[in-house]
Write a protein that holds these residues in place. Structure first.
Motif, mmCIF file in Angstrom:
data_model
loop_
_atom_site.group_PDB
_atom_site.id
_atom_site.type_symbol
_atom_site.label_atom_id
_atom_site.label_comp_id
_atom_site.label_asym_id
_atom_site.label_seq_id
_atom_site.Cartn_x
_atom_site.Cartn_y
_atom_site.Cartn_z
ATOM 1 N N MET A 94 52.189 46.346 50.133
ATOM 2 C CA MET A 94 51.954 46.941 48.836
ATOM 3 C C MET A 94 50.451 46.939 48.512
ATOM 4 S SD MET A 94 54.806 47.711 46.982
ATOM 5 C CE MET A 94 56.367 47.215 46.421
ATOM 6 N N ILE A 95 49.862 45.807 48.055
ATOM 7 C CA ILE A 95 48.415 45.763 47.876
ATOM 8 C C ILE A 95 47.856 44.576 48.665
ATOM 9 C CG2 ILE A 95 48.565 46.772 45.564
ATOM 10 C CD1 ILE A 95 47.607 43.996 44.526
ATOM 11 N N ASN A 96 46.589 44.661 48.967
ATOM 12 C CA ASN A 96 45.912 43.584 49.671
ATOM 13 C C ASN A 96 45.038 42.857 48.653
ATOM 14 O OD1 ASN A 96 44.226 41.955 51.189
ATOM 15 N ND2 ASN A 96 44.029 43.441 52.857
ATOM 16 N N ALA A 97 45.458 41.688 48.223
ATOM 17 C CA ALA A 97 44.735 40.938 47.193
ATOM 18 C C ALA A 97 43.333 40.552 47.652
ATOM 19 C CB ALA A 97 45.533 39.697 46.789
ATOM 20 N N ALA A 98 43.145 40.360 48.943
ATOM 21 C CA ALA A 98 41.824 39.993 49.454
ATOM 22 C C ALA A 98 40.807 41.106 49.218
ATOM 23 C CB ALA A 98 41.903 39.650 50.939
ATOM 24 N N THR A 99 41.259 42.352 49.200
ATOM 25 C CA THR A 99 40.359 43.474 48.911
ATOM 26 C C THR A 99 39.765 43.327 47.511
ATOM 27 O OG1 THR A 99 41.669 44.918 50.331
ATOM 28 C CG2 THR A 99 40.228 45.990 48.726
ATOM 29 N N ILE A 100 40.576 42.863 46.580
ATOM 30 C CA ILE A 100 40.123 42.696 45.198
ATOM 31 C C ILE A 100 39.163 41.516 45.099
ATOM 32 C CG2 ILE A 100 40.855 42.292 42.815
ATOM 33 C CD1 ILE A 100 43.580 43.623 43.683
ATOM 34 N N THR A 101 39.492 40.392 45.721
ATOM 35 C CA THR A 101 38.592 39.239 45.640
ATOM 36 C C THR A 101 37.260 39.519 46.359
ATOM 37 O OG1 THR A 101 39.643 38.140 47.542
ATOM 38 C CG2 THR A 101 40.439 37.531 45.336
ATOM 39 N N LYS A 102 37.294 40.328 47.417
ATOM 40 C CA LYS A 102 36.042 40.729 48.072
ATOM 41 C C LYS A 102 35.186 41.558 47.115
ATOM 42 C CE LYS A 102 37.770 40.893 52.809
ATOM 43 N NZ LYS A 102 38.147 41.779 53.924
ATOM 44 N N ALA A 103 35.807 42.473 46.393
ATOM 45 C CA ALA A 103 35.064 43.318 45.453
ATOM 46 C C ALA A 103 34.460 42.488 44.328
ATOM 47 C CB ALA A 103 35.983 44.406 44.890
ATOM 48 N N VAL A 104 35.225 41.535 43.808
ATOM 49 C CA VAL A 104 34.718 40.659 42.741
ATOM 50 C C VAL A 104 33.552 39.818 43.265
ATOM 51 C CG1 VAL A 104 35.297 38.710 41.238
ATOM 52 C CG2 VAL A 104 36.869 40.649 41.439
ATOM 53 N N ILE A 121 35.746 32.305 43.844
ATOM 54 C CA ILE A 121 36.685 33.404 43.567
ATOM 55 C C ILE A 121 37.947 33.178 44.389
ATOM 56 C CG2 ILE A 121 37.067 35.894 43.685
ATOM 57 C CD1 ILE A 121 33.555 34.670 43.644
ATOM 58 N N TYR A 122 39.105 33.281 43.715
ATOM 59 C CA TYR A 122 40.392 32.996 44.346
ATOM 60 C C TYR A 122 41.442 34.005 43.900
ATOM 61 C CZ TYR A 122 38.017 28.610 45.031
ATOM 62 O OH TYR A 122 37.086 27.664 45.384
ATOM 63 N N ARG A 123 42.494 34.127 44.710
ATOM 64 C CA ARG A 123 43.650 34.931 44.333
ATOM 65 C C ARG A 123 44.509 34.131 43.367
ATOM 66 N NH1 ARG A 123 45.570 35.475 50.257
ATOM 67 N NH2 ARG A 123 44.693 33.404 50.068
ATOM 68 N N GLY A 124 45.057 34.833 42.377
ATOM 69 C CA GLY A 124 45.979 34.212 41.428
ATOM 70 C C GLY A 124 47.374 34.777 41.633
ATOM 71 N N THR A 125 48.066 34.997 40.553
ATOM 72 C CA THR A 125 49.427 35.521 40.642
ATOM 73 C C THR A 125 49.422 37.020 40.920
ATOM 74 O OG1 THR A 125 49.509 35.874 38.259
ATOM 75 C CG2 THR A 125 50.355 33.778 39.087
ATOM 76 N N LEU A 126 50.468 37.469 41.605
ATOM 77 C CA LEU A 126 50.647 38.883 41.924
ATOM 78 C C LEU A 126 52.092 39.240 41.622
ATOM 79 C CD1 LEU A 126 49.758 41.577 43.217
ATOM 80 C CD2 LEU A 126 50.242 40.555 45.451
ATOM 81 N N ASP A 127 52.281 40.114 40.631
ATOM 82 C CA ASP A 127 53.622 40.538 40.222
ATOM 83 C C ASP A 127 53.757 42.039 40.419
ATOM 84 O OD1 ASP A 127 54.448 37.988 39.188
ATOM 85 O OD2 ASP A 127 53.197 38.370 37.429
ATOM 86 N N TYR A 128 54.833 42.453 41.097
ATOM 87 C CA TYR A 128 55.132 43.876 41.270
ATOM 88 C C TYR A 128 56.189 44.283 40.261
ATOM 89 C CZ TYR A 128 52.652 43.775 45.726
ATOM 90 O OH TYR A 128 51.689 43.649 46.693
ATOM 91 N N ASN A 129 55.992 45.444 39.633
ATOM 92 C CA ASN A 129 56.937 45.971 38.654
ATOM 93 C C ASN A 129 57.129 47.458 38.901
ATOM 94 O OD1 ASN A 129 57.149 43.562 36.858
ATOM 95 N ND2 ASN A 129 54.953 43.920 36.692
#
Length: 145
Positions: A1-11, A43-51
């Motif tokens: 679905m999504i790659n959370a590491a992509t977001i933490t890299k951007a941040v 910088i860390y990953r937190g919760t990930l909820d799909y809806n």
């Protein structure tokens, strides 16, 4: 679905580009325990909820709510806890100024939905140092692809 590491890299890239060189910015590392290494930002990953996003059948009917966790640390050797508190607040302001400058976090999310700050302290008595932390949680919405 999504790659959370992509977001933490951007941040991480945003913070490294937007903060002064005095800040140590790290992604996914162990939380700093060295008071001499502040100001420190992790910088860390937190919760990930799909809806479900829409009704019907299809591959793109989902969105994700993702929380980015950012730990900010301050310390002082001066015998005054309020100095550490004031430093921490200035570091939080610096981090939030960078984060809120782009609601898409470098194009990695659809939008930023909110920010929460939680404070914590090293509550062990020390004659030499005051060491304080805050966790900033950036709540975001991400469209799945």
């Amino acid at each position: 679905m999504i790659n959370a590491a992509t977001i933490t890299k951007a941040v991480t890239a945003m913070l490294k580009a937007g903060l002064s060189d005095e800040y140590k910015v790290e992604r996914g590392e162990y939380i700093n325990m060295d008071y001499g290494k502040t100001p420190w930002v992790g910088i860390y990953r937190g919760t990930l909820d799909y809806n479900p996003s829409t009704l019907g059948r299809g591959n793109n009917n989902w969105k994700a709510d993702f929380a980015v966790r950012i730990i900010v640390q301050a310390s002082t050797f001066k015998n005054d806890a309020s100095i550490a508190e004031d430093l921490l607040e200035s570091y939080i302001e610096d981090v939030l100024a960078v984060i809120t400058s782009d609601s898409t976090l470098g194009g990695s999310v659809a939008m930023t939905k909110g920010v929460k700050v939680v404070y914590s302290y090293n509550e062990q008595e020390s004659e030499n140092v005051y060491f304080q932390n805050a966790e900033i949680e950036i709540l975001t919405e991400v469209r799945t692809s």
